[in-house]
Design a protein around this motif. Sequence first.
Motif, PDB file in Angstrom:
ATOM      1  N   MET A 174      21.041   5.604   9.668  1.00 61.12           N
ATOM      2  CA  MET A 174      20.653   4.870  10.153  1.00 61.12           C
ATOM      3  C   MET A 174      20.416   3.196   9.507  1.00 61.12           C
ATOM      4  O   MET A 174      20.483   3.129   8.698  1.00 61.12           O
ATOM      5  CB  MET A 174      19.042   6.167  10.343  1.00 61.12           C
ATOM      6  N   PRO A 175      20.005   2.450  10.539  1.00 59.80           N
ATOM      7  CA  PRO A 175      19.112   1.308   9.919  1.00 59.80           C
ATOM      8  C   PRO A 175      18.514   1.370   8.962  1.00 59.80           C
ATOM      9  O   PRO A 175      18.118   2.654   8.826  1.00 59.80           O
ATOM     10  CB  PRO A 175      18.739   0.825  11.595  1.00 59.80           C
ATOM     11  N   PRO A 176      18.339   0.323   8.253  1.00 59.48           N
ATOM     12  CA  PRO A 176      17.226   0.154   7.115  1.00 59.48           C
ATOM     13  C   PRO A 176      16.474   0.629   7.672  1.00 59.48           C
ATOM     14  O   PRO A 176      15.590   0.325   8.873  1.00 59.48           O
ATOM     15  CB  PRO A 176      18.022  -0.583   6.510  1.00 59.48           C
ATOM     16  N   PRO A 177      15.353   1.000   6.579  1.00 62.96           N
ATOM     17  CA  PRO A 177      13.872   1.291   6.811  1.00 62.96           C
ATOM     18  C   PRO A 177      13.032   0.071   7.419  1.00 62.96           C
ATOM     19  O   PRO A 177      13.487  -1.078   6.413  1.00 62.96           O
ATOM     20  CB  PRO A 177      13.472   2.351   6.158  1.00 62.96           C
ATOM     21  N   LYS A 178      12.127  -0.396   7.907  1.00 56.80           N
ATOM     22  CA  LYS A 178      10.828  -1.659   7.883  1.00 56.80           C
ATOM     23  C   LYS A 178      10.392  -1.514   7.346  1.00 56.80           C
ATOM     24  O   LYS A 178       9.490  -0.520   7.347  1.00 56.80           O
ATOM     25  CB  LYS A 178      11.368  -2.097   9.613  1.00 56.80           C
ATOM     26  N   LYS A 191       1.891  -3.748  -5.522  1.00 58.39           N
ATOM     27  CA  LYS A 191       2.744  -3.413  -3.912  1.00 58.39           C
ATOM     28  C   LYS A 191       2.342  -2.838  -3.361  1.00 58.39           C
ATOM     29  O   LYS A 191       2.142  -1.213  -3.527  1.00 58.39           O
ATOM     30  CB  LYS A 191       4.097  -3.675  -4.082  1.00 58.39           C
ATOM     31  N   VAL A 192       1.711  -2.892  -2.092  1.00 60.79           N
ATOM     32  CA  VAL A 192       1.033  -1.635  -1.391  1.00 60.79           C
ATOM     33  C   VAL A 192       2.693  -2.159   0.118  1.00 60.79           C
ATOM     34  O   VAL A 192       2.497  -3.449   0.225  1.00 60.79           O
ATOM     35  CB  VAL A 192       0.057  -1.613  -0.050  1.00 60.79           C
ATOM     36  N   GLY A 193       3.026  -1.035   1.101  1.00 59.80           N
ATOM     37  CA  GLY A 193       3.890  -1.312   2.054  1.00 59.80           C
ATOM     38  C   GLY A 193       3.907  -0.383   3.076  1.00 59.80           C
ATOM     39  O   GLY A 193       3.899   0.758   3.046  1.00 59.80           O
ATOM     40  N   VAL A 194       3.934  -1.114   4.373  1.00 57.00           N
ATOM     41  CA  VAL A 194       4.513   0.534   5.256  1.00 57.00           C
ATOM     42  C   VAL A 194       5.715   0.251   5.248  1.00 57.00           C
ATOM     43  O   VAL A 194       6.877  -0.477   5.933  1.00 57.00           O
ATOM     44  CB  VAL A 194       3.829  -0.344   6.452  1.00 57.00           C
ATOM     45  N   VAL A 195       6.205   1.701   5.564  1.00 53.79           N
ATOM     46  CA  VAL A 195       8.044   1.812   6.086  1.00 53.79           C
ATOM     47  C   VAL A 195       8.113   2.439   6.694  1.00 53.79           C
ATOM     48  O   VAL A 195       6.854   3.516   7.651  1.00 53.79           O
ATOM     49  CB  VAL A 195       8.020   2.980   4.603  1.00 53.79           C
ATOM     50  N   LYS A 225       6.123   6.947  10.108  1.00 55.58           N
ATOM     51  CA  LYS A 225       5.118   5.823   9.154  1.00 55.58           C
ATOM     52  C   LYS A 225       4.630   5.927   8.071  1.00 55.58           C
ATOM     53  O   LYS A 225       4.104   6.466   7.556  1.00 55.58           O
ATOM     54  CB  LYS A 225       4.177   5.323   9.989  1.00 55.58           C
ATOM     55  N   ASN A 226       5.572   5.973   6.859  1.00 61.45           N
ATOM     56  CA  ASN A 226       4.633   6.121   5.719  1.00 61.45           C
ATOM     57  C   ASN A 226       4.450   4.800   4.964  1.00 61.45           C
ATOM     58  O   ASN A 226       4.773   3.776   5.684  1.00 61.45           O
ATOM     59  CB  ASN A 226       6.135   6.505   5.062  1.00 61.45           C
ATOM     60  N   TYR A 227       3.657   4.724   3.794  1.00 58.91           N
ATOM     61  CA  TYR A 227       3.426   3.818   2.941  1.00 58.91           C
ATOM     62  C   TYR A 227       3.896   3.796   1.208  1.00 58.91           C
ATOM     63  O   TYR A 227       3.956   5.349   0.518  1.00 58.91           O
ATOM     64  CB  TYR A 227       1.657   4.641   2.573  1.00 58.91           C
ATOM     65  N   TYR A 270       4.816   5.391  -5.552  1.00 56.54           N
ATOM     66  CA  TYR A 270       4.564   7.072  -4.277  1.00 56.54           C
ATOM     67  C   TYR A 270       4.771   6.305  -3.157  1.00 56.54           C
ATOM     68  O   TYR A 270       4.888   5.410  -2.773  1.00 56.54           O
ATOM     69  CB  TYR A 270       2.500   7.335  -4.855  1.00 56.54           C
ATOM     70  N   LEU A 271       4.927   7.524  -2.332  1.00 53.42           N
ATOM     71  CA  LEU A 271       5.515   7.742  -0.616  1.00 53.42           C
ATOM     72  C   LEU A 271       4.731   8.756  -0.795  1.00 53.42           C
ATOM     73  O   LEU A 271       4.243   9.156  -0.497  1.00 53.42           O
ATOM     74  CB  LEU A 271       7.164   7.963  -1.333  1.00 53.42           C
ATOM     75  N   PHE A 272       3.619   7.599   0.553  1.00 55.94           N
ATOM     76  CA  PHE A 272       2.602   8.570   1.523  1.00 55.94           C
ATOM     77  C   PHE A 272       2.959   9.004   2.707  1.00 55.94           C
ATOM     78  O   PHE A 272       3.811   7.864   3.987  1.00 55.94           O
ATOM     79  CB  PHE A 272       1.482   8.745   1.146  1.00 55.94           C
ATOM     80  N   ASP A 273       2.845   9.889   3.373  1.00 55.52           N
ATOM     81  CA  ASP A 273       2.811  10.642   4.552  1.00 55.52           C
ATOM     82  C   ASP A 273       1.770   8.911   5.194  1.00 55.52           C
ATOM     83  O   ASP A 273       0.239   9.748   4.588  1.00 55.52           O
ATOM     84  CB  ASP A 273       3.602  11.341   5.256  1.00 55.52           C
ATOM     85  N   GLU A 274       1.526   9.042   6.557  1.00 56.00           N
ATOM     86  CA  GLU A 274       0.105   8.838   7.727  1.00 56.00           C
ATOM     87  C   GLU A 274      -0.962  10.038   6.834  1.00 56.00           C
ATOM     88  O   GLU A 274      -2.480   9.171   6.397  1.00 56.00           O
ATOM     89  CB  GLU A 274       0.055   8.968   8.969  1.00 56.00           C
ATOM     90  N   LYS A 275      -0.938  11.232   6.608  1.00 51.65           N
ATOM     91  CA  LYS A 275      -2.633  12.350   6.566  1.00 51.65           C
ATOM     92  C   LYS A 275      -2.756  11.932   4.997  1.00 51.65           C
ATOM     93  O   LYS A 275      -3.233  12.576   4.914  1.00 51.65           O
ATOM     94  CB  LYS A 275      -1.501  13.671   6.592  1.00 51.65           C
TER      95      LYS A 275
END
Length: 470
Positions: free
Chosen positions: A166-170, A198-202, A208-210, A223-228
Motif C-alpha cells: 500500500m502507499p506509505p502512511p501519511k 515528537k508526536v505524529g498523526v499516522v 488513524k493512529n498516533y 509508542y503507537l496508539f490507536d484512537e482509543k
Amino acid sequence: MKKLYIYLFFVGLILWSCDSVTDLQPQQNLDEAIPVAAINAIKTNYPEATKVRFTTIERNKIFQSDFDVKVERMSAIVNNVGVISEMYKQTGVVNLPDNIKAYLEANYSGAVIINVCQQVNKDGKIEGYKVILKDKDSKNITLIFDATGTLIMNVSDNPNGGPGGMPPPKLYFIDKNELPQVIIDFLVAKHGDYKCIKVGVVLDGATKNYSVVISQDFTTFDYLFDEKGNVLKSSSFGVNAPSGRFEDKPITINDLTSKIKAYLDKEYKGWQFERGIAFIQNGAIQVYNVLITYDKKQYSLQFDKDGNFLKKEQVGVGGNDNKVEVKLIFPKDVPATIVNYLASKHKDYKYIQTAIIIDKTKKTYWITILSNNEVYDYTFDESGKFLSVKEIEMKLPDNKIYDRPLDSKDIPSNAKAYLDGNYRGWVFQRGVIVYAENKILGYVIAIKVANDYYYINFDANANFLSARKG
C-alpha cells in the motif's frame, strides 16, 4: 552504500500555477474544496511559487502543497485555517549526512529509498530530514531525523502485520496537547514526569493512529496508539533500557525459516498463515510465534531461533461448519466494554489479533493480546461479555545479558571519533557496557549537546549502530 539499492523517483506530474480555488482542487478528492486560507498561506509565504498543487492528508483538515520556487522543489503541510506547520525541500540521498547513510546501511540494508527531503524553516535553515523507504518485506517506512542526523521517529505501515504494497502512511505532526486525553492519561500514569520529543498523526488507509516519542531517565520510549488509546506497538532505547529485553515485531510468511515451513507442511498439510511474531533479543530472533489455520481451526505454534518446534495451542473458537467466518477488525473497532475488561486485567498489552467470528446464530469477538511476553487468547460474546481466556506461555531463553557502568575515560577511541565527528561540543552524561556471558556485546552512551540529549548505540568494536534523540 553497500547493499542499499537506491531508487529515487519523483512523480512527473503536469503542474501549473493558478489563482483560483477551483483550479487547485485535489484530483483524488474532486468533491472537496481546498480552503481559501490554505491557498493564501502558500501564496503569502511563497510569493514566487509556481506549479502549485494540493493533496489531502486528512480530509477537510490537513493538506500538503507541492510547488516550485525557482529551481527548488518544495512542499508544505498546511491546515484548513492557513497555518503552515512543516516545510520541506525535495533533495536526494547524496545530500544526507553521513551518519544517516550509516544508519540506513546498518538497519535497512537492501531497502529501496522512495523519497528524501530536508525539513527547513522559513529562512531555509535545515531542521531535519525525512526519508521514505520500502524495506525488503515491501513495508513502507518513514524515518524522521533531526538536523544532526539522529533518528527521532520511525513510522511504518501495517502495525498489526498485514500485507504490504500500500502507499506509505501519511504523517503530520501535532503538539502533545492535541493528543486524545486517554493517551495523555496513559503516559502520565506510566511515566509521570517525562519529556515529549515528537508526536505524529499516522493515517494508514482508513486507520488513524498516533506515534508518540518521549524521553525519561536517559531512555527514549516509542509508542503507537490507536484512537482509543490502545497500545499497538512500543519499544525503548537508551542507557536505562534493559539490554537483555525481548522485543517483538510482526513477521510475514516470508520471514519463516525453511525448517519451520517444512514442519508445518508435514504436520499441517494445507496450512494457511494468518499472523506471526518474532521475539528479538539484542537484534537476534530468539522465538517465532506463528498463528495458522488448519482444518477450519486455528493454532498458535512456537519455534526456537533455529526453527525447532517448541509447543502448540489451539486458539479462538474451533468450527466444523463451512459457514463459520473469521472477519478481522481494527483494534479501534473493539467495543469499549472489551477494552475496559482487558485494561483491568493487564497493565500493558498489545494486540496480536482482533477479529469477529461469525456463525449461523451468533457473533463472537476473538481477541489475542501480548502482555509481559505471554500471549492471551480471549473470547467475548456479541455484547462484549467475557467468555473464556487461554494463556499461551512463551518459552523464552534464559537472559544471560547484563550491563556495567561505562566511565567517560573508558569510551573506546572509535566511539569518541564518531561522537566528535557528528555531535560537536558533546558532553558525556552516562554510559553502559553490555555483556553477554562476560563478553562485550556493545556500548550505549548518553551525551548532551547544548540543551538536547542523544543516546548512541555501538557494537562490540565501537562501530556505530544507531542513535536516538532524547
